[in-house]
Design a protein around this motif. Sequence first.
Motif, PDB file in Angstrom:
ATOM      1  N   THR A  81      -0.051   6.081   3.224  1.00 37.72           N
ATOM      2  CA  THR A  81      -1.225   6.634   3.905  1.00 37.72           C
ATOM      3  C   THR A  81      -2.102   5.558   4.551  1.00 37.72           C
ATOM      4  O   THR A  81      -2.965   5.869   5.359  1.00 37.72           O
ATOM      5  N   VAL A  82      -1.908   4.308   4.153  1.00 41.20           N
ATOM      6  CA  VAL A  82      -2.753   3.236   4.684  1.00 41.20           C
ATOM      7  C   VAL A  82      -2.199   2.762   6.035  1.00 41.20           C
ATOM      8  O   VAL A  82      -1.071   2.300   6.131  1.00 41.20           O
ATOM      9  N   THR A  83      -3.001   2.896   7.070  1.00 38.08           N
ATOM     10  CA  THR A  83      -2.540   2.540   8.418  1.00 38.08           C
ATOM     11  C   THR A  83      -2.916   1.101   8.776  1.00 38.08           C
ATOM     12  O   THR A  83      -3.776   0.499   8.137  1.00 38.08           O
TER      13      THR A  83
ATOM     14  N   MET B 203      -6.526   0.671   9.369  1.00 37.34           N
ATOM     15  CA  MET B 203      -7.332   0.497   8.160  1.00 37.34           C
ATOM     16  C   MET B 203      -7.243  -0.948   7.656  1.00 37.34           C
ATOM     17  O   MET B 203      -8.240  -1.509   7.193  1.00 37.34           O
ATOM     18  N   VAL B 204      -6.057  -1.531   7.757  1.00 36.52           N
ATOM     19  CA  VAL B 204      -5.891  -2.916   7.290  1.00 36.52           C
ATOM     20  C   VAL B 204      -6.717  -3.855   8.167  1.00 36.52           C
ATOM     21  O   VAL B 204      -7.342  -4.798   7.682  1.00 36.52           O
TER      22      VAL B 204
ATOM     23  N   ILE C  71      -4.222   1.061  -2.203  1.00 36.36           N
ATOM     24  CA  ILE C  71      -3.842  -0.355  -2.321  1.00 36.36           C
ATOM     25  C   ILE C  71      -3.081  -0.512  -3.632  1.00 36.36           C
ATOM     26  O   ILE C  71      -3.637  -0.252  -4.699  1.00 36.36           O
TER      27      ILE C  71
ATOM     28  N   THR D 139       0.835  -1.201   0.000  1.00 37.24           N
ATOM     29  CA  THR D 139       0.000   0.000   0.000  1.00 37.24           C
ATOM     30  C   THR D 139       0.872   1.254   0.000  1.00 37.24           C
ATOM     31  O   THR D 139       2.077   1.191   0.237  1.00 37.24           O
TER      32      THR D 139
ATOM     33  N   TYR E  90     -11.499   2.110  -0.186  1.00 40.65           N
ATOM     34  CA  TYR E  90     -10.110   2.168   0.289  1.00 40.65           C
ATOM     35  C   TYR E  90      -9.198   2.587  -0.849  1.00 40.65           C
ATOM     36  O   TYR E  90      -9.206   1.952  -1.909  1.00 40.65           O
TER      37      TYR E  90
END
Lengths: 95, 95
Positions: free
Chosen positions: A50-52, A55-56, B34, A47, B31
């Motif tokens: 920005t994807v924490t 979020m996952v 990704i 990712t 989202y």
Amino acid sequence: MKQYKIFVTGKQGIFDPAGETARHALDNLGYIGIENLRIDKYIQLDTSDTVTAEMVKEMCEKLLANPVIEDFLIEETVMTVAEEAAEQTKAEADE
Amino acid sequence: MKQYKIFVTGKQGIFDPAGETARHALDNLGYIGIENLRIDKYIQLDTSDTVTAEMVKEMCEKLLANPVIEDFLIEETVMTVAEEAAEQTKAEADE
């Protein structure tokens, strides 16, 4: 870039037909000493930064795992610029 | 007792329909960020002490992985008697 490794495994007591079949097949091939065999899911998620992890976790709960019968474990790896370049070079070499 | 963790992953360039579907579904859920998603197999194998890593490699080549389209990575963990007892207690508590 961030990399997440997600292990989605069946909860204790949930029957794993694929694992059971593989175990029998190994028995039939003559391998002895196999006590237990489970086949589960291993998800690799690349990712943007920005994807924490939060979020996952949400993605797992909503889509990637079935919380009724599966547990999940998330491992996060932050890639350095050098590692990203190496990965890129490797991917290009493989093509 | 020995524990082997086996990661069976699709070779570079092999299409992963499950991963692709999950990626689209995450997009549809809103989202962003990704970049890549792969869903592969994670095998946990508990064996007696007599089963060697060499034998596990053979099992992968013969049955657990398809060497034409998949790579595999084997991680070995030797459990101490104390760890085995703890695992046993945990399994009993879960039942």
